[in-house]
Design an enzyme around this catalytic site. Sequence first.
Site, PDB file in Angstrom:
ATOM      1  N   LYS A 142       0.832  -1.202   0.000  1.00  8.61           N
ATOM      2  CA  LYS A 142       0.000   0.000   0.000  1.00  8.61           C
ATOM      3  C   LYS A 142       0.871   1.258   0.000  1.00  8.61           C
ATOM      4  O   LYS A 142       0.652   2.199  -0.764  1.00  8.61           O
ATOM      5  CB  LYS A 142      -0.903   0.023   1.234  1.00  8.61           C
ATOM      6  CG  LYS A 142      -1.527   1.394   1.522  1.00  8.61           C
ATOM      7  CD  LYS A 142      -2.318   1.407   2.800  1.00  8.61           C
ATOM      8  CE  LYS A 142      -1.561   1.555   4.060  1.00  8.61           C
ATOM      9  NZ  LYS A 142      -1.152   2.912   4.430  1.00  8.61           N
ATOM     10  N   ASN A 143       1.906   1.273   0.865  1.00  9.61           N
ATOM     11  CA  ASN A 143       2.705   2.486   1.037  1.00  9.61           C
ATOM     12  C   ASN A 143       3.697   2.732  -0.094  1.00  9.61           C
ATOM     13  O   ASN A 143       4.428   3.710  -0.069  1.00  9.61           O
ATOM     14  CB  ASN A 143       3.405   2.463   2.397  1.00  9.61           C
ATOM     15  CG  ASN A 143       2.391   2.648   3.504  1.00  9.61           C
ATOM     16  OD1 ASN A 143       1.246   3.026   3.260  1.00  9.61           O
ATOM     17  ND2 ASN A 143       2.806   2.386   4.728  1.00  9.61           N
ATOM     18  N   CYS A 203      -4.469  12.273  13.128  1.00  6.82           N
ATOM     19  CA  CYS A 203      -5.192  10.997  13.080  1.00  6.82           C
ATOM     20  C   CYS A 203      -4.974  10.281  14.399  1.00  6.82           C
ATOM     21  O   CYS A 203      -4.260  10.781  15.263  1.00  6.82           O
ATOM     22  CB  CYS A 203      -4.775  10.166  11.873  1.00  6.82           C
ATOM     23  SG  CYS A 203      -3.258   9.255  12.101  1.00  6.82           S
ATOM     24  N   ARG A 255       0.629  14.435  13.252  1.00  6.37           N
ATOM     25  CA  ARG A 255       1.144  14.192  11.888  1.00  6.37           C
ATOM     26  C   ARG A 255       1.130  15.442  11.003  1.00  6.37           C
ATOM     27  O   ARG A 255       0.494  15.459   9.942  1.00  6.37           O
ATOM     28  CB  ARG A 255       0.400  13.050  11.228  1.00  6.37           C
ATOM     29  CG  ARG A 255       0.444  11.763  12.049  1.00  6.37           C
ATOM     30  CD  ARG A 255      -0.197  10.606  11.365  1.00  6.37           C
ATOM     31  NE  ARG A 255       0.579  10.123  10.221  1.00  6.37           N
ATOM     32  CZ  ARG A 255       0.209   9.096   9.458  1.00  6.37           C
ATOM     33  NH1 ARG A 255      -0.922   8.485   9.701  1.00  6.37           N
ATOM     34  NH2 ARG A 255       0.949   8.701   8.457  1.00  6.37           N
ATOM     35  N   ASP A 308       5.215   0.483  12.009  1.00 10.80           N
ATOM     36  CA  ASP A 308       4.009  -0.181  11.505  1.00 10.80           C
ATOM     37  C   ASP A 308       3.917  -1.646  11.922  1.00 10.80           C
ATOM     38  O   ASP A 308       2.924  -2.308  11.630  1.00 10.80           O
ATOM     39  CB  ASP A 308       3.940  -0.062   9.977  1.00 10.80           C
ATOM     40  CG  ASP A 308       3.712   1.378   9.531  1.00 10.80           C
ATOM     41  OD1 ASP A 308       3.867   1.656   8.336  1.00 10.80           O
ATOM     42  OD2 ASP A 308       3.419   2.226  10.400  1.00 10.80           O
ATOM     43  N   ARG A 311      -8.363  -0.675   4.985  1.00 12.46           N
ATOM     44  CA  ARG A 311      -7.591   0.366   4.308  1.00 12.46           C
ATOM     45  C   ARG A 311      -6.251  -0.151   3.802  1.00 12.46           C
ATOM     46  O   ARG A 311      -5.690   0.370   2.849  1.00 12.46           O
ATOM     47  CB  ARG A 311      -7.319   1.532   5.268  1.00 12.46           C
ATOM     48  CG  ARG A 311      -8.582   2.210   5.777  1.00 12.46           C
ATOM     49  CD  ARG A 311      -8.204   3.429   6.537  1.00 12.46           C
ATOM     50  NE  ARG A 311      -7.322   4.257   5.718  1.00 12.46           N
ATOM     51  CZ  ARG A 311      -6.833   5.413   6.140  1.00 12.46           C
ATOM     52  NH1 ARG A 311      -7.115   5.836   7.355  1.00 12.46           N
ATOM     53  NH2 ARG A 311      -6.036   6.126   5.372  1.00 12.46           N
TER      54      ARG A 311
HETATM   55  C1  EPZ Z   1       4.466   6.904   6.377  1.00 14.74           C
HETATM   56  O1  EPZ Z   1       3.681   7.937   6.967  1.00 14.74           O
HETATM   57  C2  EPZ Z   1       3.552   5.682   6.270  1.00 14.74           C
HETATM   58  N1  EPZ Z   1       2.411   6.021   5.447  1.00 14.74           N
HETATM   59  C3  EPZ Z   1       3.088   5.285   7.669  1.00 14.74           C
HETATM   60  O2  EPZ Z   1       2.339   4.077   7.550  1.00 14.74           O
HETATM   61  C4  EPZ Z   1       4.300   4.984   8.528  1.00 14.74           C
HETATM   62  O3  EPZ Z   1       3.882   4.717   9.840  1.00 14.74           O
HETATM   63  C5  EPZ Z   1       5.233   6.214   8.546  1.00 14.74           C
HETATM   64  O4  EPZ Z   1       5.594   6.590   7.213  1.00 14.74           O
HETATM   65  C6  EPZ Z   1       6.516   5.924   9.308  1.00 14.74           C
HETATM   66  O5  EPZ Z   1       7.176   4.826   8.798  1.00 14.74           O
HETATM   67  C7  EPZ Z   1       2.558   6.017   4.089  1.00 14.74           C
HETATM   68  O6  EPZ Z   1       3.608   5.753   3.536  1.00 14.74           O
HETATM   69  C8  EPZ Z   1       1.337   6.355   3.294  1.00 14.74           C
HETATM   70  P1  EPZ Z   1       6.461  10.334   8.417  1.00 14.74           P
HETATM   71  P2  EPZ Z   1       4.199   9.452   6.949  1.00 14.74           P
HETATM   72  O7  EPZ Z   1       6.289  11.612   7.646  1.00 14.74           O
HETATM   73  O8  EPZ Z   1       5.032   9.695   5.761  1.00 14.74           O
HETATM   74  C9  EPZ Z   1       6.685  13.688  11.802  1.00 14.74           C
HETATM   75  C10 EPZ Z   1       0.529   2.614   7.885  1.00 14.74           C
HETATM   76  O9  EPZ Z   1       0.189   2.031   8.940  1.00 14.74           O
HETATM   77  N2  EPZ Z   1       6.552  14.669  10.708  1.00 14.74           N
HETATM   78  O10 EPZ Z   1       7.637   9.508   8.089  1.00 14.74           O
HETATM   79  O11 EPZ Z   1       3.012  10.312   7.177  1.00 14.74           O
HETATM   80  C11 EPZ Z   1       5.444  12.812  11.958  1.00 14.74           C
HETATM   81  O12 EPZ Z   1       4.458  13.444  12.721  1.00 14.74           O
HETATM   82  C12 EPZ Z   1       0.962   4.095   7.957  1.00 14.74           C
HETATM   83  O13 EPZ Z   1       0.565   2.081   6.784  1.00 14.74           O
HETATM   84  C13 EPZ Z   1       6.580  16.018  11.006  1.00 14.74           C
HETATM   85  O14 EPZ Z   1       6.717  16.422  12.166  1.00 14.74           O
HETATM   86  O15 EPZ Z   1       5.119   9.460   8.257  1.00 14.74           O
HETATM   87  C14 EPZ Z   1       6.025  11.572  12.613  1.00 14.74           C
HETATM   88  O16 EPZ Z   1       6.146  11.778  13.977  1.00 14.74           O
HETATM   89  C15 EPZ Z   1       0.685   4.707   9.274  1.00 14.74           C
HETATM   90  N3  EPZ Z   1       6.434  16.905   9.993  1.00 14.74           N
HETATM   91  C16 EPZ Z   1       7.394  11.457  11.956  1.00 14.74           C
HETATM   92  O17 EPZ Z   1       7.719  12.758  11.466  1.00 14.74           O
HETATM   93  C17 EPZ Z   1       6.302  16.512   8.674  1.00 14.74           C
HETATM   94  O18 EPZ Z   1       6.176  17.356   7.785  1.00 14.74           O
HETATM   95  C18 EPZ Z   1       7.485  10.464  10.807  1.00 14.74           C
HETATM   96  O19 EPZ Z   1       6.397  10.669   9.973  1.00 14.74           O
HETATM   97  C19 EPZ Z   1       6.286  15.130   8.396  1.00 14.74           C
HETATM   98  C20 EPZ Z   1       6.420  14.222   9.426  1.00 14.74           C
END
Ligand code: EPZ
Length: 459
Positions: free
Chosen positions: A51-52, A146, A151, A338, A430
């Site tokens: 999915k990701n 969420c 996020r 995850d 999802r």
């Molecule tokens: C991706 O989310 C995945 N989703 C998530 O999978 C996964 O948990 C996550 O990466 C971490 O591995 C998809 O790929 C669609 P991040 P993403 O930006 O990109 C903070 C699942 O279960 N952050 O790497 O949204 C954020 O809040 C899902 O399949 C900021 O502060 O995660 C988090 O604490 C859930 N500012 C950390 O960084 C930003 O602009 C990592 O988030 C971006 C992120």
Amino acid sequence: MSPPRGTVLSNVNTRQKPSPNGLFLLHDYMDKFVIRGGKPLKGRIEISGAKNSALPCLAATLLTPETVTLHNVPYVKDLITQRRLLEDLGATVLTPELRTHKVTAKNIQTYEAPYELVKTMRASVLALGPLLSRFGKAKVSLPGGCAIGTRPIDLHLKAFEKLGAEVSLESGDVVATAPKGRLVGADVQFEKVTVTGTENVMMAAVLAAGKTTIRNAAREPEIEDLADLLIKMGARLTGAGTDTIEIEGVEGLGGAEHSIIPDRIETGTFIVAAAITGGELEVSKCEPEHIAAVIEQLERVGVEIEQLDESTLKVRQGGDGLKASDVTTEPHPLFPTDMQAQYMALMTQAEGTSTITETIFENRFMHASELIRMGADIAISGNQAVVRGPSKLTGARVIASDLRASASLVLAGLCASGETTIDRVYHIDRGYETIVRKFKSVGADIERLTEHGAGGRET
Ligand code: EPZ
């Protein structure tokens, strides 16, 4: 039970009730799972596409007017939403096979990802980079928080500004424009590793003028898969999979054909399913390398994992049972967040005390209270969960709060005595393809209850 070959899914309005075979109504908000646990799983499970990875790869199709064909696209709710977003923007999406998407973003009519869609799937923000890159403008509803955390996408937006975009927030929408009509390559240093942030900037930089360097980039396999597709489309990009990605912008990109990598989190989930039920599974069509840290940790706690061939693992609980072991979630290539919830379910069955430290999301222990309702011994303090085991889990009514939390409740239900009912399983639809059918095929006593009653759809 897939639709007759050649059915063009784009004829099916994703907003209306599904066809009689029920396949298109992936979920209904009222659906529940009922699981009667205690049966060791036995058999072979085939892993679906990731999915990701499919989400950013579908977004990347917006970068070219030519046709991009993606194979192994998982049939899960988030990808139906992503497909709908592309169609709303004006792209045509044909699906000659259920898991093959032929996307042609020739006549893009609007550059806006509306609130209705973004609120159901925050990954819609992945449209920002490609729209801004190709058309010099984009408007995407700012995703709210969420269940697992606030996020924010501030790092995405800061990076776009580095590439010369003007970014503003207007009535809840992110409005981004490239004043000169084209972004300009730059040096982007992420303060924090962000997966979709890295993907968005990669897609923004491939058509920018000049060179972009992304530092402290995410290294997830999904990043490499997106890079492989972009390179097939004509992008000049190196370093994906490392913490430094370099991109030389080009004038335009072409069509391509690409197959999405296997879902490493689905793979990890089924390995845990074999171990937690005391069963034995062959997990096929997976990519073991992508979950090396998970395999290492599961072997440490006593799971036997044998590689039968390059894409098949034979997994079972070792003879000495499960031993508790601490884990900390980190960006790839370390232990993925995850898999944290599924690992917690497993630790409720392990001998001893394990401490699980969640460093990525600030609120990702929602499943713990539900596991406690089933009899688990878990204490939460801050970003740490202390699990004492083994606990004898008994069936109960529990509620899923997010995608991976729901997977951990299914795993707990499979090893609990008695009957477990899981509400709000739309979360699991999802990201897990036909999960009821897959578990049933290896002996699980699981069924989906819909508002129309039991078993309507074996998905
Ligand atoms: C991706 O989310 C995945 N989703 C998530 O999978 C996964 O948990 C996550 O990466 C971490 O591995 C998809 O790929 C669609 P991040 P993403 O930006 O990109 C903070 C699942 O279960 N952050 O790497 O949204 C954020 O809040 C899902 O399949 C900021 O502060 O995660 C988090 O604490 C859930 N500012 C950390 O960084 C930003 O602009 C990592 O988030 C971006 C992120």
